[in-house]
Design a protein around this motif. Structure first.
Motif, PDB file in Angstrom:
ATOM      1  N   ALA A   1      -6.675  -3.376   3.609  1.00  0.00           N
ATOM      2  CA  ALA A   1      -6.816  -2.533   3.768  1.00  0.00           C
ATOM      3  C   ALA A   1      -7.172  -1.829   5.269  1.00  0.00           C
ATOM      4  CB  ALA A   1      -8.963  -2.025   3.246  1.00  0.00           C
ATOM      5  N   ALA A   2      -7.869  -1.930   6.030  1.00  0.00           N
ATOM      6  CA  ALA A   2      -7.855  -1.852   7.423  1.00  0.00           C
ATOM      7  C   ALA A   2      -6.365  -1.316   8.061  1.00  0.00           C
ATOM      8  CB  ALA A   2      -8.525  -2.266   8.449  1.00  0.00           C
TER       9      ALA A   2
ATOM     10  N   VAL B   1      -6.983  -2.911  -2.464  1.00  0.00           N
ATOM     11  CA  VAL B   1      -7.105  -2.761  -1.046  1.00  0.00           C
ATOM     12  C   VAL B   1      -6.710  -0.972  -1.433  1.00  0.00           C
ATOM     13  CG1 VAL B   1      -4.623  -1.946   0.773  1.00  0.00           C
ATOM     14  CG2 VAL B   1      -5.321  -4.821  -0.213  1.00  0.00           C
ATOM     15  N   GLU B   2      -6.160  -0.426  -2.386  1.00  0.00           N
ATOM     16  CA  GLU B   2      -6.467   0.477  -2.370  1.00  0.00           C
ATOM     17  C   GLU B   2      -7.879   1.254  -2.913  1.00  0.00           C
ATOM     18  OE1 GLU B   2      -5.787   4.797  -2.681  1.00  0.00           O
ATOM     19  OE2 GLU B   2      -4.495   3.225  -1.452  1.00  0.00           O
TER      20      GLU B   2
ATOM     21  N   ARG C   1      -9.677   1.255  -0.012  1.00  0.00           N
ATOM     22  CA  ARG C   1      -9.413   2.542   0.628  1.00  0.00           C
ATOM     23  C   ARG C   1     -10.194   4.007   0.664  1.00  0.00           C
ATOM     24  NH1 ARG C   1      -3.213   0.647   1.291  1.00  0.00           N
ATOM     25  NH2 ARG C   1      -3.423  -1.038   3.309  1.00  0.00           N
ATOM     26  N   GLU C   2      -9.969   3.841  -0.538  1.00  0.00           N
ATOM     27  CA  GLU C   2     -11.091   4.679  -1.438  1.00  0.00           C
ATOM     28  C   GLU C   2     -12.355   4.952  -1.060  1.00  0.00           C
ATOM     29  OE1 GLU C   2     -10.042   4.890  -5.500  1.00  0.00           O
ATOM     30  OE2 GLU C   2      -8.018   5.647  -4.701  1.00  0.00           O
TER      31      GLU C   2
ATOM     32  N   VAL D   1     -13.809   3.449   1.746  1.00  0.00           N
ATOM     33  CA  VAL D   1     -13.726   3.737   2.891  1.00  0.00           C
ATOM     34  C   VAL D   1     -13.983   5.567   3.224  1.00  0.00           C
ATOM     35  CG1 VAL D   1     -13.189   4.083   5.142  1.00  0.00           C
ATOM     36  CG2 VAL D   1     -13.162   1.809   3.794  1.00  0.00           C
ATOM     37  N   ASP D   2     -12.628   6.068   2.584  1.00  0.00           N
ATOM     38  CA  ASP D   2     -12.607   7.191   2.620  1.00  0.00           C
ATOM     39  C   ASP D   2     -13.353   8.627   2.462  1.00  0.00           C
ATOM     40  OD1 ASP D   2      -9.841   6.979   3.797  1.00  0.00           O
ATOM     41  OD2 ASP D   2      -8.888   8.019   1.968  1.00  0.00           O
TER      42      ASP D   2
ATOM     43  N   ASP E   1      -4.414   0.747   6.917  1.00  0.00           N
ATOM     44  CA  ASP E   1      -4.463   2.093   6.914  1.00  0.00           C
ATOM     45  C   ASP E   1      -5.518   2.840   6.101  1.00  0.00           C
ATOM     46  OD1 ASP E   1      -2.279   4.140   6.283  1.00  0.00           O
ATOM     47  OD2 ASP E   1      -2.734   4.057   4.219  1.00  0.00           O
ATOM     48  N   ALA E   2      -6.373   2.462   6.721  1.00  0.00           N
ATOM     49  CA  ALA E   2      -7.877   2.953   6.610  1.00  0.00           C
ATOM     50  C   ALA E   2      -8.603   3.340   8.024  1.00  0.00           C
ATOM     51  CB  ALA E   2      -8.427   2.385   5.747  1.00  0.00           C
ATOM     52  N   ARG E   3      -9.523   4.611   8.060  1.00  0.00           N
ATOM     53  CA  ARG E   3      -9.694   4.664   9.567  1.00  0.00           C
ATOM     54  C   ARG E   3     -11.562   3.839   9.750  1.00  0.00           C
ATOM     55  NH1 ARG E   3     -11.197  10.716  12.054  1.00  0.00           N
ATOM     56  NH2 ARG E   3     -12.994  10.073  13.944  1.00  0.00           N
TER      57      ARG E   3
ATOM     58  N   ASP F   1     -17.123   6.403  10.417  1.00  0.00           N
ATOM     59  CA  ASP F   1     -16.524   5.024  10.595  1.00  0.00           C
ATOM     60  C   ASP F   1     -17.277   4.033   9.890  1.00  0.00           C
ATOM     61  OD1 ASP F   1     -14.106   6.512  10.630  1.00  0.00           O
ATOM     62  OD2 ASP F   1     -14.206   6.407  12.744  1.00  0.00           O
TER      63      ASP F   1
END
Length: 272
Positions: A109-110, A76-77, A80-81, A83-84, A112-114, A93
């Motif tokens: 992941a979604a 998941v991390e 997220r990374e 996505v950022d 805590d990720a935009r 996005d």
């Protein structure tokens, strides 16, 4: 149309992207990134990004030693990374589109990720009754420890991919092009299954982005049930079920699945 591919830890850069909405495809537990190859041509209005899960191909340094309870968090991390990084590189996005274990990863992941939206095909979530009795990872680990890697992964195919049985499974596996790669990933499949067995679906998934949950009528009953449960746990979600498709739906009928995802993104997520 060629997707943008990322190995774990790679940094996105703006010169790799065009002007279309980035769509990040997360592959599942027994399928390499190439699982998405048949789907990509049907996603021509998006900038398709296909990352490689930790533990596949080029591994993270700690992929072999990561404890089972941290496997999902680790992946998941990574999403997220990425996505950022995509947002920083493009100013847009991305959409997350996941299959099986990749769908579970995308949903988590979604939280805590935009992201612009999430599409999840049969997320690898066990209904509570199945979860409390699940011991596939334990049985597979014992076979791997005994040197029976092929038999270990075969148990996964029997229970998850073809629970209703298949005539002459050994002959079918011998003809399956990705089977040798699957056997090579036996330890990773064990870790993934243990993570799935330990995961408990919350009453509410804190995903603010629009979401669509997809399933096939010919897949395992427990995955169809879990897909419904995931749909119910999302604050805003659409449920789409495909007649005569199983757990490998995106690869088996990529045009139909991609069209449903595209229609959802244009309708509910407001993408052009």
């Amino acid at each position: 149309m060629q997707p943008i591919r990322f190995e774990p830890g790679a940094e996105p850069s703006d010169e790799r992207f065009g002007d279309d909405t980035p769509l990040l495809c997360c592959h599942g537990g027994m399928a390499p990134p190439a699982f998405w190859d048949p789907v990509v041509p049907h996603l021509g209005d998006y900038e398709v990004v296909v990352p490689e899960r930790p533990g596949f191909g080029t591994c993270l340094d700690d992929a072999e030693t990561t404890p089972a309870e941290a496997v999902l968090e680790r992946e998941v991390e990574c999403v997220r990374e990425l996505v950022d990084g995509i947002r920083a590189a493009t100013g847009r996005d991305p959409v997350l589109f996941g299959h099986s274990y990749g769908a579970l990863t995308a949903l988590e992941a979604a939280t805590d990720a935009r992201v612009a939206a999430v599409a999840a095909y049969e997320p690898a979530v066990l209904p509570e009754a199945n979860r409390t009795e699940a011991n596939l990872s334990e049985r597979m680990a014992a076979l791997v420890e005994a040197g029976q890697r092929r038999e270990a992964v075969k148990r996964y195919v029997e229970q998850v991919l073809h629970p209703d049985g298949i005539d002459d499974l050994d002959a079918w596996l011998d003809e399956w092009p990705v089977w040798p790669d699957c056997v090579a990933l036996a330890e990773e499949v064990v870790r993934m299954n243990r993570a799935v067995e330990q995961y408990r679906l919350p009453a509410r998934l804190d995903v603010d982005a629009p979401a669509v949950v997809l399933a096939g009528t010919d897949g395992p009953d427990f995955l169809r049930e879990s897909a419904r449960n995931v749909h119910d746990a999302l604050p805003t979600s659409r449920f789409v079920e495909f007649d005569a498709l199983g757990h490998g739906g995106p690869g088996d009928d990529p045009e139909r699945v991609a069209a449903a995802v595209d229609a959802f993104l244009r309708d509910r997520a407001g993408l052009p």
